[in-house]
Write an enzyme that holds these catalytic residues in place. Structure first.
Site, mmCIF file in Angstrom:
data_model
loop_
_atom_site.group_PDB
_atom_site.id
_atom_site.type_symbol
_atom_site.label_atom_id
_atom_site.label_comp_id
_atom_site.label_asym_id
_atom_site.label_seq_id
_atom_site.Cartn_x
_atom_site.Cartn_y
_atom_site.Cartn_z
ATOM 1 N N LYS A 162 -0.519 -11.577 24.064
ATOM 2 C CA LYS A 162 -1.211 -10.485 25.207
ATOM 3 C C LYS A 162 -1.044 -11.839 26.837
ATOM 4 O O LYS A 162 -2.012 -12.924 26.938
ATOM 5 C CB LYS A 162 -2.389 -10.152 25.338
ATOM 6 C CG LYS A 162 -3.647 -9.525 26.510
ATOM 7 C CD LYS A 162 -3.882 -8.175 25.937
ATOM 8 C CE LYS A 162 -3.953 -7.405 26.945
ATOM 9 N NZ LYS A 162 -4.726 -6.331 26.560
ATOM 10 N N GLU B 237 1.376 -0.909 -0.189
ATOM 11 C CA GLU B 237 -0.102 0.074 -0.005
ATOM 12 C C GLU B 237 1.209 0.723 0.011
ATOM 13 O O GLU B 237 0.494 2.459 -0.232
ATOM 14 C CB GLU B 237 -1.053 -0.151 1.105
ATOM 15 C CG GLU B 237 -2.001 -0.946 1.164
ATOM 16 C CD GLU B 237 -1.662 -1.854 1.932
ATOM 17 O OE1 GLU B 237 -0.655 -2.154 1.692
ATOM 18 O OE2 GLU B 237 -2.631 -2.536 2.421
ATOM 19 N N TRP C 89 1.869 -7.267 26.742
ATOM 20 C CA TRP C 89 2.125 -7.370 25.481
ATOM 21 C C TRP C 89 3.225 -7.701 25.639
ATOM 22 O O TRP C 89 3.660 -7.177 26.090
ATOM 23 C CB TRP C 89 2.142 -6.046 24.291
ATOM 24 C CG TRP C 89 0.635 -5.664 24.486
ATOM 25 C CD1 TRP C 89 0.053 -3.983 24.531
ATOM 26 C CD2 TRP C 89 -1.170 -6.032 23.757
ATOM 27 N NE1 TRP C 89 -0.855 -4.693 24.772
ATOM 28 C CE2 TRP C 89 -1.308 -5.457 24.423
ATOM 29 C CE3 TRP C 89 -0.826 -7.157 22.822
ATOM 30 C CZ2 TRP C 89 -2.514 -5.557 22.982
ATOM 31 C CZ3 TRP C 89 -1.981 -7.446 22.692
ATOM 32 C CH2 TRP C 89 -2.317 -6.779 23.040
HETATM 33 P P1 ADP Z 1 1.340 -8.576 3.308
HETATM 34 O O1 ADP Z 1 0.974 -7.922 4.242
HETATM 35 O O2 ADP Z 1 0.804 -9.792 2.657
HETATM 36 O O3 ADP Z 1 2.993 -9.698 3.761
HETATM 37 P P2 ADP Z 1 3.526 -6.637 1.837
HETATM 38 O O4 ADP Z 1 4.350 -7.305 1.805
HETATM 39 O O5 ADP Z 1 2.797 -5.468 2.055
HETATM 40 O O6 ADP Z 1 2.507 -7.532 1.915
HETATM 41 O O7 ADP Z 1 3.497 -6.425 3.695
HETATM 42 C C1 ADP Z 1 3.463 -5.341 4.511
HETATM 43 C C2 ADP Z 1 3.523 -5.573 6.514
HETATM 44 O O8 ADP Z 1 5.372 -6.448 6.145
HETATM 45 C C3 ADP Z 1 3.731 -4.833 7.297
HETATM 46 O O9 ADP Z 1 2.720 -4.180 7.216
HETATM 47 C C4 ADP Z 1 4.186 -4.749 7.985
HETATM 48 O O10 ADP Z 1 3.570 -5.923 8.740
HETATM 49 C C5 ADP Z 1 5.765 -6.081 7.488
HETATM 50 N N1 ADP Z 1 6.452 -5.421 7.411
HETATM 51 C C6 ADP Z 1 7.387 -4.557 6.753
HETATM 52 N N2 ADP Z 1 8.730 -4.339 7.047
HETATM 53 C C7 ADP Z 1 8.568 -4.797 8.153
HETATM 54 C C8 ADP Z 1 9.943 -4.457 8.925
HETATM 55 N N3 ADP Z 1 11.024 -3.215 7.980
HETATM 56 N N4 ADP Z 1 9.773 -4.997 9.851
HETATM 57 C C9 ADP Z 1 8.741 -5.833 10.087
HETATM 58 N N5 ADP Z 1 7.718 -5.731 10.329
HETATM 59 C C10 ADP Z 1 7.716 -5.205 8.746
#
Ligand code: ADP
Length: 543
Positions: free
Chosen positions: A445, A335, A450
């Site tokens: 939780k 997004e 958390w």
């Molecule tokens: P999907 O949500 O289907 O896995 P995306 O590739 O759009 O597809 O993933 C986005 C999500 O990936 C983010 O909302 C987050 O939860 C996770 N994410 C992305 N970058 C990081 C990061 N550097 N550290 C932790 N989580 C991450």
């Protein structure tokens, strides 16, 4: 005459024209299925992308029509990145790692009109073709074999088109150029549509020196698939600056990536942490006396590497740094085009200790220019940037989607005042460094407190015996939830739960935060984009 600047619409076609005029000698290298290399010059790429545009118009492509791609990372996929929008179409990258039913569902949801597919992926096409009827299937002969009967050949199509007589489809800057579905790890896949404007602005912002900092003299290796959030925008960025591109094709095994890095040393690369983790473990194992791979590989010292899409453990950053490679940790989503935040050295930390610099490097970092972020607590209020107060990360900006294809902007995804709800739980510190604690769904939780699964995982992965670790919540009568740690060891290594707990305690965890139980597994299951797949683990260990 107007008295401020010209209103020239932002356009992806400008990047293609610029590349054709300025960088025609630049190189594009693609690894083919038989592991040989195909080399192109940018001049050829420019002509072929325009020929593709002309050919699509000849096939009757109308403005806004979706053209799907089902391809690995290679030069023809790059041609689609520019040729399809040049003709007025919307390039829709299909994720070849999804189940066939999902691919078919997504193609139908997007109403894709044409499909460009690698010949080596035709067996996959056979499995989902009953779910969506493409008007035409254009086969790229990636393997070098002739195109099977009943399909349109990509090369023949280009050969029959005139790149010189091609005219770009008229467009406004908000017109769509590309589309990508969220991978659906946390729900039904949803289509995100990028515009000329968002793509150009994202390319400029993501290419800042503090971000991907691609320059003309770089050799760029995009390991992130071109079907995963547009390979994080790198194909657009590389063409914008005219950098040499090295595409790995279908060969993403750590041995193959290390071969590629040895043969075509990159100065800039990008990928998800799971791939980088296995790569460094494979490389370091090859340095041990008696290894069958001793002397086979050379890591490209001096390379910068953007790693993100999932949490990057500090131990990974330290490991690569030992070999002269700097890992830049970033956060983003399909997004968000997708670069949202990135961790880079800032002046305020110049005199900080090495440990502090590594600690910050392992955070998700600072928002990119044009990206606004806020942290919303459960009470609906903005949380202070103190490094402690957690809440949902919400973002806004010109390359962040305002809705989804055919769905609009549902309230679980967008706030009433127009910010994207990321579903990620974060803290931001006084310098603006974001720490991703978890996805809302992954937080544990325990007794009203958390526990961050990401912090437990990252620390476990710093243990010398541990190759991978993923932590999930399991239901608990007394505490409501408790952490379960699923751990995979490096070859020939082991540790007991007691030893792992000792390690966590020594790293600052307190007793109630320790995993309730350990499961020792061969490997953590991966999602279609190569991230740890916790949903699968939750199914495997429901109790
Ligand atoms: P999907 O949500 O289907 O896995 P995306 O590739 O759009 O597809 O993933 C986005 C999500 O990936 C983010 O909302 C987050 O939860 C996770 N994410 C992305 N970058 C990081 C990061 N550097 N550290 C932790 N989580 C991450």
């Amino acid at each position: 005459m107007q008295d401020t600047m010209m209103k020239v619409p932002l356009s992806l076609n400008h990047l293609l024209e610029r590349a054709g005029k300025l960088f025609h000698g630049g190189q594009i290298v693609s690894r083919l299925p038989d592991k040989s290399y195909k080399r192109h010059a940018y001049g050829e790429f420019y002509r072929r992308a325009r020929a593709l545009g002309a050919a699509l118009q000849g096939l009757g492509l109308q403005k806004g029509d979706r053209v799907a791609t089902l391809c690995w990372n290679h030069h023809a996929h790059l041609e689609c990145y520019f040729g399809i929008p040049a003709a007025g179409g919307v390039m829709h990258t299909l994720n070849l790692r999804l189940a066939p039913e999902e691919i078919g569902w997504i193609a139908a949801d997007a109403q894709d009109r044409f499909l460009v597919i690698d010949d080596v992926l035709l067996p996959l096409y056979e499995k989902f073709k009953h779910l969506h009827a493409f008007e035409r299937v254009i086969v790229f002969p990636f393997s070098g074999a002739s195109v099977p009967a009943g399909f349109t050949g990509y090369e023949a199509l280009l050969a029959g088109a005139d790149p010189d007589g091609f005219a770009y489809a008229p467009h406004e800057e908000d017109d769509p150029v590309a589309m990508c579905y969220t991978s659906g790890t946390t729900g039904q896949p949803k289509g995100v549509v990028y515009s000329h404007r968002s793509t150009v602005l994202h390319s400029l912002a993501a290419c800042m020196p503090d971000y991907n900092s691609a320059r003309n003299t770089d050799v760029v290796l995009p390991v992130t698939p071109m079907f995963h959030a547009n390979s994080w925008g790198m194909p657009y960025i590389a063409v914008m600056v005219g950098a040499k591109l090295v595409f790995p094709g279908p060969h993403l095994h750590p041995d193959d990536l290390l071969d590629l890095m040895t043969q075509e040393p990159p100065t800039l690369s990008l990928g998800v942490p799971t791939i980088w983790m296995t790569m460094i473990q494979t490389y370091e194992a090859s340095l041990k006396p008696g290894s069958p791979n001793q002397g086979r590989w050379k890591l490209p010292a001096g390379m910068r590497s953007t790693v993100g899409g999932a949490a990057v453990p500090e131990s990974l950053i330290r490991a690569f740094d030992r070999h002269g490679i700097w890992i830049m940790h970033g956060w983003g989503m399909t997004e968000t085009s997708p670069v949202g935040t990135l961790s880079y050295p800032i002046a305020a930390l110049q005199n900080a200790s090495a440990d502090e610099k590594y600690r910050r490097a392992a955070l998700a970092g600072l928002p990119a220019p044009l990206v606004e972020l806020r942290v919303r607590g459960d009470d609906g209020r903005d949380q202070p940037w103190d490094g402690k107060s957690a809440g949902e990360l919400q973002v806004r900006g010109p390359f962040i989607t305002g809705g989804y294809h055919g769905i609009g902007s549902p309230p679980d995804k967008f706030t009433a005042d127009g910010w994207l709800r990321t579903g990620d739980v974060v803290t931001v510190d006084e310098l603006g460094f974001t720490r991703i604690s978890d996805r809302t769904k992954d937080l544990i939780k325990s007794g009203g407190e958390w526990i961050s699964s990401v912090e437990l995982e990252n620390t476990l992965m710093a243990h010398p015996a541990v190759a991978e670790a993923a932590v999930i919540a399991i239901p608990d009568e007394k505490w409501s939830e408790r952490p379960l740690a699923c751990v995979a060891f490096k070859p020939g290594e082991q540790a007991t739960p007691g030893e792992l707990n000792e390690f966590l305690l020594a790293k600052g965890f307190v007793k109630w935060q320790l995993p309730e139980r350990y499961e020792f597994i061969d490997a953590v299951p991966r999602t279609s984009t190569g991230k740890f797949w916790k949903l699968k683990l939750r199914e495997q260990f429901p109790q």
